[in-house]
Design a protein around this motif. Structure first.
Motif, mmCIF file in Angstrom:
data_model
loop_
_atom_site.group_PDB
_atom_site.id
_atom_site.type_symbol
_atom_site.label_atom_id
_atom_site.label_comp_id
_atom_site.label_asym_id
_atom_site.label_seq_id
_atom_site.Cartn_x
_atom_site.Cartn_y
_atom_site.Cartn_z
ATOM 1 N N SER A 248 0.825 -1.210 0.000
ATOM 2 C CA SER A 248 0.000 0.000 0.000
ATOM 3 C C SER A 248 0.863 1.264 0.000
ATOM 4 C CB SER A 248 -0.903 0.004 1.238
ATOM 5 O OG SER A 248 -0.092 0.013 2.398
ATOM 6 N N PHE A 249 2.182 1.094 0.093
ATOM 7 C CA PHE A 249 3.073 2.265 0.145
ATOM 8 C C PHE A 249 3.603 2.576 -1.249
ATOM 9 C CE2 PHE A 249 7.415 3.989 0.521
ATOM 10 C CZ PHE A 249 7.138 5.147 1.215
ATOM 11 N N SER A 250 3.469 3.843 -1.673
ATOM 12 C CA SER A 250 4.126 4.193 -2.929
ATOM 13 C C SER A 250 4.926 5.468 -2.753
ATOM 14 C CB SER A 250 3.115 4.306 -4.068
ATOM 15 O OG SER A 250 2.300 5.421 -3.846
ATOM 16 N N ASN B 187 7.751 8.855 10.800
ATOM 17 C CA ASN B 187 8.022 7.428 10.627
ATOM 18 C C ASN B 187 7.194 6.851 9.506
ATOM 19 O OD1 ASN B 187 9.998 6.832 12.429
ATOM 20 N ND2 ASN B 187 8.575 6.399 14.118
ATOM 21 N N GLY B 188 7.799 6.042 8.665
ATOM 22 C CA GLY B 188 7.075 5.373 7.603
ATOM 23 C C GLY B 188 6.852 6.237 6.373
ATOM 24 N N SER B 189 7.416 7.451 6.341
ATOM 25 C CA SER B 189 7.192 8.326 5.189
ATOM 26 C C SER B 189 8.067 7.932 4.001
ATOM 27 C CB SER B 189 7.437 9.788 5.571
ATOM 28 O OG SER B 189 8.746 9.973 6.064
ATOM 29 N N LYS C 131 11.766 7.654 4.202
ATOM 30 C CA LYS C 131 13.116 8.221 4.242
ATOM 31 C C LYS C 131 14.191 7.156 4.001
ATOM 32 C CE LYS C 131 12.611 9.747 8.477
ATOM 33 N NZ LYS C 131 11.278 9.174 8.776
ATOM 34 N N SER C 132 14.099 6.051 4.750
ATOM 35 C CA SER C 132 15.106 4.999 4.581
ATOM 36 C C SER C 132 15.012 4.380 3.200
ATOM 37 C CB SER C 132 14.931 3.917 5.653
ATOM 38 O OG SER C 132 15.183 4.459 6.931
ATOM 39 N N THR C 133 13.790 4.291 2.678
ATOM 40 C CA THR C 133 13.606 3.735 1.335
ATOM 41 C C THR C 133 14.312 4.606 0.293
ATOM 42 O OG1 THR C 133 11.484 2.809 2.024
ATOM 43 C CG2 THR C 133 11.860 2.998 -0.345
ATOM 44 N N VAL C 134 14.222 5.920 0.440
ATOM 45 C CA VAL C 134 14.928 6.826 -0.489
ATOM 46 C C VAL C 134 16.425 6.548 -0.452
ATOM 47 C CG1 VAL C 134 15.604 9.240 -0.867
ATOM 48 C CG2 VAL C 134 13.196 8.670 -0.490
#
Ligand code: ADP
Ligand code: MG
Length: 389
Positions: free
Chosen positions: A24-26, A45-47, A49-52
């Motif tokens: 559900s995250f894009s 949290n969960g926005s 950041k780490s994924t970027v």
């Protein structure tokens, strides 16, 4: 996504256009980084950041988009450069040192496998130089298990910088450190990024990191950038409630004097003892009680830029001059504004900078406060954080 947030900088070092969907995250983010620039990436949290950071480092794969450094493509449709060949360093909250290797060998490892490809002997010497830079010159033989969390993070920083990254990605590097140690590591990161001219993106949810470390701030919310600009401009006029809440602090940008921060109008803000020690030392090298490598205080600390930060709720408002035993900052000011705030009433008071106090509507009524009233304000030194800038 606001198109204006897309900055196609002519002199960009790093340019990224990142698209990813995971359940559900894009995520849909465009960002650039100029040479030598430090960007703070803020967000709840969960926005994402780490994924970027993972997408930039090549630790996760994009659904669409590109990542380039100096025009060289790292990620694009049909092209993917492996993480170890990107010249992008990553430092997280866990130092991830090899437990069986000494501090020196951990740093030397980066110098042997990285771009430099030094001989074993050269790498050891160079590793010692890096350990010296982070204040660990006599701990080269120590294994990570014998080092404190802060010392391990110093080794990890030395290892990351020794590899000579084009861009260093820092993912909440102070999050696992205690409150005593974090300011020293923050200052060390600041100094080392500046001295090496390394471009960096630092993920944080501590506004102080953004103020102290970054030239520019980008705010991520639900996988999209919702605000972006110089740190000062984003904090002054936040476009997102997350940033507004973060920015709801009193910030005194001034200079260091005797371990305190002097405001532009001359008010002196005494600060937490640990931060006072960090302000007083001319290097970020830890005091003897914390580090193995104390360095003597040297010369004048005059005109050393510094910032003090405290919450509006920490400001006590009285109509009589208070007398206190514990170390406090006490001054008088005039009420210049009375506004509703998230935690009660926000009282704006005169001075440079103006200080905001937060109190209950009942307290405002009890004290009989009006625009123009003269009040006494006090803040405990232990409620004031401070940082060199
Ligand atoms: P942040 O670092 O801002 O806290 P993350 O980038 O870690 O956010 O996470 C962004 C979103 O991706 C969150 O919704 C999180 O639940 C999800 N997520 C993170 N890691 C994974 C994973 N390995 N697999 C699936 N979903 C993940
Ligand atoms: Mg994260």
């Amino acid at each position: 996504m606001t198109p204006a947030l897309w900055k196609s900088a002519a002199n960009a070092l790093l340019e990224a256009n990142l698209q990813l969907t995971r359940g559900s995250f894009s995520l849909d983010v465009q960002l650039t980084l100029a040479p030598g620039e430090v960007l703070a990436l803020l967000g709840p949290n969960g926005s994402g950041k780490s994924t970027v950071l993972d997408l930039l480092a090549g630790l996760a794969t994009l659904d669409g988009g590109t990542v380039t450094i100096d025009g060289a493509i790292l990620t694009a449709p049909g092209r993917f450069v492996a993480p170890e060949r990107r010249a992008i360093g990553l430092l997280g909250q866990d130092p991830l040192l090899f437990p069986h290797l000494s501090a020196r060998a951990n740093v030397a490892f980066a110098l042997r496998v990285g771009e430099a490809r030094l001989t074993a002997d050269q790498a050891r010497k160079e590793a010692d130089r890096w350990l010296d830079r982070v204040g660990l010159h006599d701990l080269g033989d120590s294994k990570p298990g014998a080092l404190s969390g802060g010392q391990q993070q110093r080794v990890a920083l030395a290892r990351a910088l020794a590899a000579g990254p084009r861009v260093l990605l820092l993912d909440e590097p102070m999050a696992a450190l205690d409150a005593e140690t974090a300011p020293f590591i923050r200052q060390l990161i600041r100094e080392q990024l500046a001295e090496t001219g390394t471009s960096a993106i630092i993920v944080t949810h501590d506004i102080v990191d953004a103020v102290v470390l970054a030239d520019r701030v980008a705010v991520l919310h639900d996988g999209a950038l919702v605000d972006e600009g110089t740190t000062a401009s984003v904090l002054a006029a936040p476009r997102n409630p997350f940033v507004a809440a973060l920015a709801g602090v009193n910030l005194v940008v001034g200079s260091v004097q005797n371990g305190a921060v002097v405001a532009p109008d001359g008010r002196i803000f005494h600060v937490r003892p640990a931060d006072a020690a960090a302000l007083a030392t001319t290097s970020s090298i830890l005091p003897a009680s914390v580090s193995s490598a104390p360095r003597a205080r040297t010369g004048s600390e005059q005109n050393v830029p510094a910032a003090a930060v405290f919450r509006p709720a920490s400001v006590v408002v009285q109509t009589e001059q208070p007398r206190h035993a514990s170390p406090r900052n006490v001054w008088s000011a005039r009420v210049t504004g009375i506004e509703p705030g998230s935690g009660g009433v926000r009282l704006r008071t005169s001075g440079d900078p103006e200080v905001i106090a937060e109190l209950t509507p009942a307290a405002v009524a009890d004290l009989g406060l009006q625009l123009g009233s003269t009040v006494w304000l006090s803040v405990k030194a232990t409620e004031v954080s401070a940082y060199r800038r």
